[in-house]
Write a protein that holds these residues in place. Structure first.
Motif, PDB file in Angstrom:
ATOM      1  N   TYR A   1       2.012  23.763  18.848  1.00 41.59           N
ATOM      2  CA  TYR A   1       2.260  22.673  19.787  1.00 41.59           C
ATOM      3  C   TYR A   1       3.701  22.716  20.302  1.00 41.59           C
ATOM      4  N   MET A   2       4.656  22.933  19.417  1.00 40.09           N
ATOM      5  CA  MET A   2       6.054  22.999  19.821  1.00 40.09           C
ATOM      6  C   MET A   2       6.317  24.225  20.692  1.00 40.09           C
ATOM      7  N   GLN A   3       5.654  25.339  20.390  1.00 39.96           N
ATOM      8  CA  GLN A   3       5.799  26.532  21.234  1.00 39.96           C
ATOM      9  C   GLN A   3       5.290  26.257  22.651  1.00 39.96           C
ATOM     10  N   VAL A   4       4.176  25.568  22.745  1.00 40.24           N
ATOM     11  CA  VAL A   4       3.592  25.256  24.051  1.00 40.24           C
ATOM     12  C   VAL A   4       4.505  24.320  24.835  1.00 40.24           C
ATOM     13  N   LEU A   5       5.047  23.285  24.163  1.00 39.32           N
ATOM     14  CA  LEU A   5       5.940  22.354  24.841  1.00 39.32           C
ATOM     15  C   LEU A   5       7.186  23.057  25.371  1.00 39.32           C
ATOM     16  N   GLU A   6       7.766  23.949  24.556  1.00 42.52           N
ATOM     17  CA  GLU A   6       8.975  24.663  24.971  1.00 42.52           C
ATOM     18  C   GLU A   6       8.685  25.577  26.159  1.00 42.52           C
ATOM     19  N   ALA A   7       7.547  26.287  26.106  1.00 41.01           N
ATOM     20  CA  ALA A   7       7.181  27.176  27.216  1.00 41.01           C
ATOM     21  C   ALA A   7       6.930  26.382  28.493  1.00 41.01           C
ATOM     22  N   ALA A   8       6.319  25.211  28.349  1.00 43.02           N
ATOM     23  CA  ALA A   8       6.047  24.372  29.524  1.00 43.02           C
ATOM     24  C   ALA A   8       7.345  23.891  30.152  1.00 43.02           C
ATOM     25  N   LEU A   9       8.302  23.464  29.317  1.00 42.52           N
ATOM     26  CA  LEU A   9       9.570  22.941  29.829  1.00 42.52           C
ATOM     27  C   LEU A   9      10.367  24.023  30.557  1.00 42.52           C
ATOM     28  N   ASN A  10      10.249  25.280  30.110  1.00 47.06           N
ATOM     29  CA  ASN A  10      11.008  26.379  30.702  1.00 47.06           C
ATOM     30  C   ASN A  10      10.238  27.111  31.796  1.00 47.06           C
ATOM     31  N   SER A  11       9.085  26.598  32.179  1.00 45.83           N
ATOM     32  CA  SER A  11       8.266  27.244  33.211  1.00 45.83           C
ATOM     33  C   SER A  11       8.624  26.702  34.593  1.00 45.83           C
TER      34      SER A  11
END
Length: 374
Positions: free
Chosen positions: A214-224
């Protein structure tokens, strides 16, 4: 459309879907009962003869049969009525969109942008009379949607579908609703042809997104290129919401009660809504979403979405899908869906407003602590 050539060239004068057997001429419309036009004519030796007067009679009877059928109200006519009926308009917006797609989808090989591999309800049943639709037709239609198909478009691109039991079952639900509504308006429509049709068994999705994923997905979304996906997923998880429930959130859903701020949750599909205090992580997620609103776009007086794209507009289903696809590629976590946020919330102890214990259990993927037999 010109009638196709017959095996017996002497019968090429017959109109389309008109056939001759040992005793008479028949008109056989697609998906309906055949209609007798007139008897054969024979000479003294018993051989069939077709003088001009007989041909004229066959053609005249054919014109009467086809004009009567054209004036009749077929499935397509009633589908159009259904799509503007109170029954249809009372359905949820997402259900309305799905039903329209099930009804209107058509394979179009001449359109390079087409994504359809199967034809929908109107294409399949449109020219039939409603009373002529039988359970066997519905069963074959479901089997068709549950079977794999490959379609080659005009540009050479191949579209492949393995067929889905869940999709076939959704088409059945749409037709069941349509025929149930139709029975109230069409005299003589005694039975719903969908009654008694067995649905295909479906396996419940059992994917739990771990905290690390979940944290990996949130970080990737924020940096997309679509950073709005981060607060979108966070709010979906923290509040246990479906995707449409999140993108339909408005600024006006933030209310003040007894001096505290709350987010108004309006759940769909019969689940109870609730007021959730805006504190902690939820407060941070909402603040992040509002901070991403374009500063150069005036704030509208109405229709003020909480989560907006880079142009300041409400998030669409296709934009959400594309943004999630990019996150899947960036993280390597390919088996993730927006609905998994709600299931993770339910598994992590969030009350999702379900009115039955069975539905609550479907959304709880956590393993219970048990005891050995002895």
């Amino acid at each position: 459309m010109a009638p196709r050539k017959r095996k017996d060239s002497d019968q090429n004068w017959l109109p389309d879907r008109v056939y001759r057997d040992k005793s008479a001429y028949y008109y056989c419309p697609a998906g309906a009962k055949k209609k007798r036009l007139c008897a054969l004519m024979r000479d003294d030796s018993g051989s069939v003869i077709e003088p001009p007067a007989l041909k004229a009679k066959v053609l005249a009877e054919y014109e009467k049969a086809t004009s009567a059928r054209a004036e009749a109200k077929d499935v397509s006519y009633w589908l159009s009525k259904f799509l503007t009926s109170d029954k249809f308009l009372r359905l949820g917006k997402a259900t309305q969109e799905d039903y329209r797609r099930y009804i209107e989808v058509v394979v179009d090989t001449n359109n390079p942008k087409s994504k359809a591999t199967h034809n929908g309800i109107r294409y399949t049943f449109g020219q039939m009379m409603p009373r002529d639709v039988k359970p066997t037709h519905i069963r074959r239609y479901m089997d068709y949607w549950n079977s794999p198909r490959t379609v080659t478009l005009i540009n050479g691109k191949e579209l492949t579908s393995d067929g889905k039991a869940s999709t076939a079952n959704k088409h059945l639900a749409c037709m069941q609703t349509y025929f149930k509504w139709l029975r109230q308006y069409l005299p003589g429509m005694e039975n719903n042809p969908c009654d008694g049709i067995t649905k295909f068994p479906e396996l419940a999705r059992q994917v739990y997104i771990t905290d690390e994923q979940y944290m990996q997905v949130l970080e990737a979304a924020l940096n997309s290129t679509t950073p709005w996906l981060m607060p979108y997923l966070e709010i979906a998880y923290l509040c246990g919401m479906r995707r449409a429930e999140v993108w339909e959130l408005n600024i006006d859903d933030i209310i003040i009660k007894d001096g505290d701020k709350y987010l108004t949750i309006k759940r769909k599909k019969g689940s109870r809504g609730e007021l959730i205090p805006i504190t902690g992580h939820l407060k941070q997620a909402i603040a992040a979403a509002i901070a991403m609103h374009p500063a150069d776009k005036p704030e509208p007086l109405t229709n003020r979405p909480l989560i907006r794209n880079t142009r300041g507009d409400r998030i669409t289903k296709s934009a959400l899908q594309n943004a999630l696809d990019n996150v899947r590629s960036a993280t390597g976590i390919t088996d993730i869906r927006t609905h998994d946020m709600k299931k993770k919330a339910g598994s992590d102890g969030k009350d999702l407003g379900h009115k039955t214990k069975r539905m609550a259990e479907l959304y709880d993927l956590s393993l219970k602590i048990g005891k050995a037999t002895r």
